[in-house]
Write a protein that holds these residues in place. Structure first.
Motif, short mmCIF file in Angstrom:
data_model
loop_
_atom_site.label_atom_id
_atom_site.label_comp_id
_atom_site.label_asym_id
_atom_site.label_seq_id
_atom_site.Cartn_x
_atom_site.Cartn_y
_atom_site.Cartn_z
N UNK A 114 0.83 -1.20 0.00
CA UNK A 114 0.00 0.00 0.00
C UNK A 114 0.86 1.25 0.00
N UNK A 119 -6.45 4.58 16.00
CA UNK A 119 -7.47 4.32 14.99
C UNK A 119 -7.11 5.05 13.69
N UNK A 136 -5.91 8.93 -2.96
CA UNK A 136 -6.95 8.43 -2.07
C UNK A 136 -8.29 8.68 -2.76
N UNK A 182 -9.98 14.45 13.17
CA UNK A 182 -10.60 13.28 13.77
C UNK A 182 -10.13 13.02 15.20
N UNK A 191 -12.76 -0.62 0.22
CA UNK A 191 -11.58 -0.03 0.84
C UNK A 191 -10.36 -0.93 0.72
N UNK A 192 -10.61 -2.22 0.82
CA UNK A 192 -9.47 -3.14 0.89
C UNK A 192 -9.10 -3.73 -0.46
N UNK A 203 -6.49 6.64 21.66
CA UNK A 203 -7.40 5.80 20.87
C UNK A 203 -7.57 6.37 19.47
N UNK A 259 -6.53 3.04 10.28
CA UNK A 259 -7.52 3.08 9.21
C UNK A 259 -7.15 4.06 8.10
N UNK A 260 -6.66 5.23 8.49
CA UNK A 260 -6.38 6.22 7.45
C UNK A 260 -5.07 5.90 6.74
N UNK A 261 -4.04 5.59 7.50
CA UNK A 261 -2.73 5.40 6.88
C UNK A 261 -2.60 4.01 6.26
N UNK A 262 -2.98 2.98 7.02
CA UNK A 262 -2.74 1.64 6.52
C UNK A 262 -3.83 1.19 5.55
N UNK A 263 -5.08 1.50 5.87
CA UNK A 263 -6.18 1.00 5.05
C UNK A 263 -6.76 2.08 4.14
N UNK A 264 -6.13 3.23 4.06
CA UNK A 264 -6.53 4.34 3.19
C UNK A 264 -8.02 4.69 3.28
N UNK A 265 -8.53 4.62 4.50
CA UNK A 265 -9.91 5.05 4.73
C UNK A 265 -9.83 6.53 5.09
N UNK A 266 -10.48 7.39 4.28
CA UNK A 266 -10.30 8.82 4.50
C UNK A 266 -11.04 9.29 5.74
N UNK A 267 -10.30 9.73 6.75
CA UNK A 267 -10.91 10.31 7.95
C UNK A 267 -10.57 11.80 7.95
#
Lengths: 321, 499, 157
Positions: A19, C136, A63, C102, B47-48, C132, C140-148
């Motif tokens: 990634x 999180x 992103x 966040x 996402x994954x 926490x 989620x944001x860095x590793x799984x690229x979920x935009x927070x």
């Protein structure tokens, strides 16, 4: 157990590293806004852009952000209000947004954001189930002329490209386009089932989506909306059947509102590199999208023409008062 | 039998050690993201998905299957442990599951959910192997009028969640139906009850409502009564594992849940929620322990969880045989296929049997992995409840809001979440059942759209509802289900429930 | 659930009935403003009218219930806890809406909720919330690229 957990760790590291494994020389961190939920066309376009940008190492990171809602107008509103002057954002949108803006009386419009380029297009197709007595688009046009109410068209959401195509077809067949009996379904899957099950007279969709069904002989394609026949399919265009219906479902990328000329130029160059890359070409082939790259001024003019045309159809069909 | 041989070949590939590892990683990642309320399997997969781009096709497909199942199971875990459904299909699980967890029976609840998912997934996979071609014909011939009739059957089942007062239950349902009106009308494109707020145009997100009503509402309610009853949760009371009685009460609901889930999941507009409603109300009617329903009956977890999982496998039927992505998750799977230049469709089975059966085998393996991973973890999950109440609820609120923040990061959406939380609190305080609101929001819009489609195609003739044999049959079942309790008990049950 | 002596009109219940009636009126009003009708079949107005009618009937039903006093007895409740949690939520919304990011938003919500549940160690809880949020966000944001949502702190990461 420890061997297993070490294995898991290594796997996670691999997943994590892949990634993050982008080179440092391209400095931009691009956000690609998909004004739709995951799974749809704009989302897939945005994710493909992300994939190609990273694979080609054109940017440091990319992103995808989904802002779903109301044919993309919710995303557009947030983009207009929240991304002002941000040269690191790209928004994916297209034909459907033109109609959605009119229909939802959106307070923001495409003229407020910065057009970069049209990038892909999909040809639309009209189909009937294989066992239908309708053999050609001419047959269907005759039926429409005889009793427009009895001919039902299935396709995607109201006011979308499928709906507009149904109205244009009815009009081109010489019937009253305002009387088109268009049944809106919420997803491609649901409308396909209705067509295969013979619940409706004809179906409308992007060609790629129904290609498998057509090739398998479950659906009969009676016309495509491209100006010329598709290279890999033996389906007549409406134009050659002298039904005046040319239309493509195009997708484009826009920059944020109020970005500087330099920022605009950077984005335009990035998109130019993107669409000319091999990764992008591979994706187009996979997804069955056609390259429709049209940057700069010509795109702006094209956009204006489409806005006029869509507006007229929406008024005829009664989707806009 | 050719199909079986292909499946076995697929299994052989999927069980190679490296592929097993990918499945395990996929399940882990999927569970990690799937536990976030508001992030369902579709978004989890979306996402994954980029992670799987880098692997070889077989490995990628297998990790993908793992993510998918992990995402689904993650939703159930939060339903049971913290009364927060991760996605709409696991809403029903909260009804009994969380009551079980509060009674110290979280272990058996998680176990019956995991094993039930496994059983349902396995049976449904076999269903794909043997029934797909037949089932898909039925599915395609299911018209709008038939869907409307199915919705009528589902509406009857809502009464199972009403609690002790029909008036209050109907009020809750009607509030849900009203919320279902909000947004753009699918057939004419006009906004209803949106009051000019763009965020409302796409309607109210089921997960926002469910998380608000269940998680926030519960937190507010418990906090407000803390001075009266110090709720002390005991994570484990009795056996951590399922007892013999639990097994014997679970296996039939698993099977019945599968029977609801698989065929309805295979319908292009069937969805995963309706089978869970049907399963819950069926179990409530058939149980030998009716007094436990509403207080933690294991049947109420076993059935809906099996139904949920079976319906997920059911969506593969139209996807693989027709190339029909009938849910957002299926659409994401399609994207997964397209990575390899495949276009699922009628020719897929003929052209690339290796990959199709590879995927089905991967789903099977992922299902096994889920069981392997989660059963040992049940003890750990349940220990989460041992966290001091103040931190537990603080954590719940953080994760509940985070799901919304990640899925739809807008101030309006978060405000709605908070508003629904207050609503959930008030409803608890005044004795209105929560679940019917969510049911109304899910079923109402579908029922309306399908009825209107049917009438549009028939040019306004309502007889279309009776002319279709399927629709007429389903309407008959709905009618029977409506009057049977009265006929059987001669009004006595109704009277008893009113007072 | 109630004893006979408690069966007297319940004001809160009547208020609920009033709110339901109001909802019914709003649905009627909103629906009557719809302009477009489809050429075929049933229009977008039919369902809202049915639901609004149902709501009006249920408003009457609830009124009747409250008239009979047929409502569950309500225990006293602690308004401070409610205010604290809702305040935490409001702060979270404000921080995210104003671009604070966040992690701080999460920390405030965490601390407010923990306090509502009786803890008296705001500083420690804020620190826990920050930690926490930090974990999180990284995960989620860095590793799984979920935009927070990102604020000043997140942009440093």
């Amino acid at each position: 157990m420890s061997l297993l957990s070490r294995g898991i760790c290594r796997g996670l590291l691999v997943a994590g590293a892949t990634l993050l494994a982008t080179s440092a020389f391209a400095q931009m961190e691009i956000k690609v806004i998909a004004p739709a939920a995951p799974g749809g066309g704009w989302d897939q376009t945005a994710r493909s852009i992300q994939q190609a940008l990273i694979a080609e190492k054109l940017v440091k990171n990319a992103q995808v952000i989904n802002i779903a809602g109301a044919g993309g107008t919710v995303g557009l509103a947030q983009f207009v209000n929240g991304a002002k002057g941000d040269g690191n954002q790209l928004m994916v949108n297209g034909f459907v947004m033109v109609g959605a803006i009119l229909m939802n009386k959106s307070p923001v419009s495409l003229s407020q954001i910065t057009p970069i380029a049209r990038i892909t297009e999909e040809t639309q197709v009209m189909v009937v189930p294989a066992n239908s007595p309708i053999k050609t688009a001419k047959d269907l046009a005759e039926l429409v002329k005889k009793d427009v109410a009895k001919v039902t068209f299935a396709g995607g959401s109201a006011g979308g490209v499928d709906h507009i195509m149904a109205a244009l077809f009815v009009g081109a067949a010489g019937a009253d386009a305002s009387k088109v009996n268009y049944v809106a379904f919420s997803g491609g899957g649901e409308s396909l089932a209705a067509i295969l099950g013979g619940k409706v007279t004809a179906g409308i969709s992007g060609y790629g989506e129904y290609e498998g069904q057509i090739k398998a002989g479950k659906l009969r394609a009676i016309g495509v909306t491209s100006p010329q026949r598709l290279p890999n399919a033996d389906v007549p265009t409406f134009k050659e059947l002298s039904i005046d219906l040319v239309l493509t479902n195009w997708r484009s990328v826009f920059g944020a509102p109020g970005i500087s000329d330099a920022q605009k130029k950077t984005l335009a160059e990035l998109v130019d590199k993107l669409v000319k890359s091999n990764s992008w070409k591979d994706i187009l082939k996979q997804k069955g999208w056609d390259d429709a790259y049209l940057p700069g001024e010509p795109f702006a003019k094209f956009l204006a023409d489409e806005q006029t045309r869509v507006g007229n159809v929406m008024k005829t069909v009664g989707l806009v008062k | 039998m050719d199909a079986l041989a292909s499946l076995i070949h697929g299994l052989a590939i999927a069980t190679q050690p490296m592929n097993m590892l990918y499945a395990l990683i996929g399940v882990l990642l999927g569970t990690a993201v799937g536990v976030l309320p508001g992030i369902g399997p579709a978004l989890t997969v979306a996402l994954l998905l980029p992670i799987t781009f880098k692997l070889d096709p077989a490995g990628s497909l297998i990790m993908f299957a793992g993510i998918y199942y992990g995402g689904m199971y993650g939703g159930s875990t939060t339903s049971i442990l913290i009364n927060t459904p991760g996605e709409s299909a696991s809403m029903v699980t909260t009804l009994e599951g969380n009551k079980m967890a509060k009674a110290g029976r979280g272990g058996p609840a998680l176990a019956t959910a995991a094993i039930g998912s496994f059983v349902a997934g396995t049976l449904a996979t076999l269903g794909i192997v043997f029934l797909a071609p037949w089932l898909v014909n039925v599915a395609v011939n299911f018209g709008p009028e038939d869907y409307f009739a199915l919705m009528c059957v589902a509406f009857i089942t809502v009464s199972a969640t009403f609690g002790d007062s029909p008036v209050r239950g109907l009020t809750s349902l009607c509030i849900g139906l009203t919320l279902g009106l909000v947004g753009i009308d699918k057939l004419t494109g006009q906004a209803r009850l949106a009051f000019g707020v763009p965020d409302l145009l796409d309607g109210i997100e089921v997960t926002t409502l469910a998380v608000g009503l269940f998680a926030l509402g519960e937190a507010l309610y418990v906090a407000s009564r803390r001075h009266l009853v110090e709720e002390k949760l005991e994570p484990v009371r009795g056996a951590l594992w399922m007892t013999k009685a639990d097994w014997s009460r679970s296996w039939k609901p698993w099977l019945r849940g599968t029977m609801f889930g698989f065929p309805i999941g295979a319908l292009p507009a069937g969805g995963a929620e309706i089978p869970t409603f049907l399963s819950y109300s069926t179990e409530k009617r058939l149980t030998k322990h009716p007094e436990e329903f509403g207080h933690g009956a294991i049947e109420g977890v076993a059935g809906p969880e099996a139904a949920n999982n079976a319906s997920a496998a059911g969506t593969l039927v139209p996807l693989l045989t027709l190339g029909l992505p009938t849910s957002a998750t299926a659409a994401m799977m399609l994207a997964g296929f397209q990575q390899y230049g495949l276009n699922p469709g009628p020719l897929l089975f003929a052209e690339r049997p290796d990959l199709v059966w590879g995927l089905i085998a991967s789903l099977f393996i992922a299902n096994v992995m889920l069981l392997v991973l989660n059963l040992p973890l049940v003890g750990l999950w349940v220990r989460l409840l041992a966290i001091p109440q103040s931190w537990l609820y603080a954590g719940i609120l953080v994760f509940a809001t985070m799901g919304t923040i990640a899925a739809k990061p807008s101030v309006v959406e978060l405000s709605m979440l908070a508003g629904f939380g207050v609503m959930g609190f008030l409803m608890r305080r005044f004795g209105y059942p929560i679940a019917p609101v969510v049911v109304g929001l899910i079923l109402g819009p579908v029922a309306e759209a399908q009825l209107r489609r049917a009438l549009q195609i028939s040019l306004g003739d309502p007889m279309v509802l009776l002319q279709s044999p399927m629709s007429a049959t389903l309407l008959g079942i709905a009618l029977l289900a409506l009057i049977a309790p009265f006929a059987l008990n001669g009004m006595s049950r109704f009277k008893a429930s009113e007072d | 659930m109630d004893t006979a002596s408690e069966r007297r009109p319940d004001t809160a219940g009547m208020l609920i009935a009033g709110v339901l009636l109001l909802i019914a009126v709003v649905i009627f009003w909103d629906t009557s403003a719809l302009q477009l009708a489809p050429t075929y079949g049933v229009g977008p107005k039919a369902t809202p009218y049915v639901i609004a009618t149902g709501m009006a009937v249920l408003a009457a039903g609830n009124f009747w219930l409250s008239w009979r006093g047929d409502y569950p007895e309500r225990e006293s409740f602690d308004p401070k806890a409610i205010v604290l949690i809702l305040g935490g939520l409001a702060a979270l919304i404000a921080i995210i809406g104003l671009g604070g990011g966040f992690i701080p938003a999460t920390a405030v919500l965490f601390a407010a909720t923990a306090t509502a549940f009786g803890r008296r160690a705001v500083h420690i809880d804020l620190a826990i919330g920050l930690a926490l949020g930090f974990i999180v966000f990284l995960l989620f944001d860095k590793l799984l690229t979920l935009a927070l949502p990102a604020g000043p702190i997140e942009r440093l990461l």
